[in-house]
Design an enzyme around this catalytic site. Structure first.
Site, PDB file in Angstrom:
ATOM      1  N   THR A 152      11.154 -53.921  49.158  1.00  0.00           N
ATOM      2  CA  THR A 152      10.021 -54.316  50.014  1.00  0.00           C
ATOM      3  C   THR A 152       8.785 -53.998  49.194  1.00  0.00           C
ATOM      4  O   THR A 152       8.822 -53.071  48.406  1.00  0.00           O
ATOM      5  CB  THR A 152       9.996 -53.437  51.291  1.00  0.00           C
ATOM      6  N   ARG A 180      17.445 -59.993  62.389  1.00  0.00           N
ATOM      7  CA  ARG A 180      17.334 -58.545  62.154  1.00  0.00           C
ATOM      8  C   ARG A 180      15.883 -58.147  61.820  1.00  0.00           C
ATOM      9  O   ARG A 180      15.187 -58.842  61.103  1.00  0.00           O
ATOM     10  CB  ARG A 180      18.237 -58.163  60.983  1.00  0.00           C
ATOM     11  N   VAL A 181      15.449 -57.004  62.353  1.00  0.00           N
ATOM     12  CA  VAL A 181      14.117 -56.460  62.057  1.00  0.00           C
ATOM     13  C   VAL A 181      14.291 -55.047  61.511  1.00  0.00           C
ATOM     14  O   VAL A 181      14.986 -54.229  62.120  1.00  0.00           O
ATOM     15  CB  VAL A 181      13.242 -56.408  63.332  1.00  0.00           C
ATOM     16  N   GLY A 182      13.679 -54.763  60.368  1.00  0.00           N
ATOM     17  CA  GLY A 182      13.767 -53.427  59.781  1.00  0.00           C
ATOM     18  C   GLY A 182      12.550 -52.584  60.135  1.00  0.00           C
ATOM     19  O   GLY A 182      11.977 -52.714  61.217  1.00  0.00           O
ATOM     20  N   ASP A 183      12.137 -51.741  59.186  1.00  0.00           N
ATOM     21  CA  ASP A 183      11.016 -50.826  59.409  1.00  0.00           C
ATOM     22  C   ASP A 183       9.654 -51.442  59.104  1.00  0.00           C
ATOM     23  O   ASP A 183       8.634 -50.974  59.606  1.00  0.00           O
ATOM     24  CB  ASP A 183      11.188 -49.603  58.503  1.00  0.00           C
ATOM     25  N   GLY A 204      12.784 -49.521  51.576  1.00  0.00           N
ATOM     26  CA  GLY A 204      14.136 -48.978  51.519  1.00  0.00           C
ATOM     27  C   GLY A 204      14.973 -49.415  52.702  1.00  0.00           C
ATOM     28  O   GLY A 204      14.738 -50.484  53.285  1.00  0.00           O
ATOM     29  N   GLY A 206      15.858 -50.092  56.002  1.00  0.00           N
ATOM     30  CA  GLY A 206      14.999 -50.219  57.181  1.00  0.00           C
ATOM     31  C   GLY A 206      15.520 -49.532  58.417  1.00  0.00           C
ATOM     32  O   GLY A 206      14.756 -48.901  59.160  1.00  0.00           O
TER      33      GLY A 206
HETATM   34  N1  GLY Z   1      12.652 -51.978  54.240  1.00  0.00           N
HETATM   35  C1  GLY Z   1      12.789 -53.349  54.566  1.00  0.00           C
HETATM   36  C2  GLY Z   1      13.842 -53.640  55.509  1.00  0.00           C
HETATM   37  O1  GLY Z   1      14.762 -52.846  55.680  1.00  0.00           O
HETATM   38  O2  GLY Z   1      13.791 -54.692  56.105  1.00  0.00           O
END
Ligand code: GLY
Length: 287
Positions: A152, A180-183, A204, A206
């Site tokens: 990222t 999907r949604v990460g951090d 990293g 997420g």
């Molecule tokens: N750090 C980005 C993600 O996991 O989507």
């Protein structure tokens, strides 16, 4: 005084990829530096730097993003400013060249986060640069998807007016579930900025970063020093097995970075520096 730090992701960088990661981070830093040195805002500097990283297929953001399980690109980006803690973020957005600019356009809107088709419709209304989702697939990413690497990008700026801003942008994880949604689009998880304290951005795993609300942890620990706060948060992440890299700038203009990924491409500079500092891993000596 101004200060700027960018990163190209917590990941593994092969010897053949080192130069592209170094020069990509320097180019991004230069775009932000030009704005800060001429008295521009931290928000504009962050947008400019992240746009350079999004345009560079070396990085998993914008053009050249990771492909999800359906072989499609879904992106997330966020921009937060530290004066009034405004947030703009988009998630699972398809077919825009620069998600960071859509996030910036969201910054002073009522919602802090728009998803998927609603995010793209907002981008269209704001006359952002749209594209066919397939146009974002680069030959380099097709190659990387086979090796399962991800990352990222992020940037933090402190401007001459005393304001902080932070931005993140990502194509997420290779092969992830569609939607999907990460951090990266979630404040307190992948990023945060508050002029009274500082600003932080993570890259990293997420899900792990979100489960440990890593950015919030760093903000609460900044009084211990930027790098100590980052290191402690990554140690906490390790308790659930996550891998990450993070960058920090404090309200006093102090920077820090740390990672437990094998590599983490970082470039930084302040108004006191004659040249940029660039690293691919913490233990490296400066060139
Ligand atoms: N750090 C980005 C993600 O996991 O989507």
């Amino acid at each position: 005084m101004w200060s700027l730090i960018v990163h190209g992701g917590a990941k593994e960088i092969s010897p053949e990829e080192e130069e592209a990661n170094r020069s990509g981070c320097i180019n991004a830093l230069e775009a932000g530096r030009t704005i800060l040195a001429s008295g521009g805002t931290a928000v504009d500097a962050v947008e400019a730097a992240v746009r350079v990283l999004e345009s560079d297929p070396t990085f998993n953001a914008g053009y050249g993003s990771a492909l999800n399980g359906d072989g499609e690109i879904e992106m997330c980006a966020s921009l937060m400013e530290g004066k009034n803690v405004n947030v703009g973020a988009v998630t699972v957005i398809k077919g825009v060249w620069h998600p960071i600019s859509v996030a910036k356009a969201m910054l002073f809107e009522e919602p802090i986060l728009l998803a998927s088709g609603g995010a793209r419709r907002f981008a269209q209304q704001k006359q952002m640069e749209l594209c066919d989702p397939a146009d974002l697939v680069s030959p380099e990413q097709l190659e990387r998807s086979r090796t399962g690497k991800h990352d990222t990008v992020g940037c933090i700026a402190f401007d001459q007016h005393g304001n902080l801003a932070v931005g993140t942008s990502t194509g997420g994880l290779d092969g992830s579930h569609p939607g999907r949604v990460g951090d990266s689009p979630v404040p307190g998880c992948g990023y945060y900025a508050d002029n009274h304290l500082g600003a932080v951005a993570f890259s990293g795993d997420g899900e792990h970063i979100a489960r440990k609300t890593l950015a919030a942890r760093v903000m609460h620990a900044l009084a211990d020093g930027p790098e100590q706060a980052l290191k402690a948060s990554i140690k906490e992440l390790e308790t659930i097995g996550g891998e990450a890299g993070g960058i920090v700038l404090t309200a006093a203009g102090l920077s820090g970075w740390a990672h437990n990924s094998r590599e983490f491409a970082v470039a930084f500079m302040t108004s006191d520096d004659k040249h940029a500092h660039v690293f691919l891993r913490k233990e490296d000596k400066e060139n």
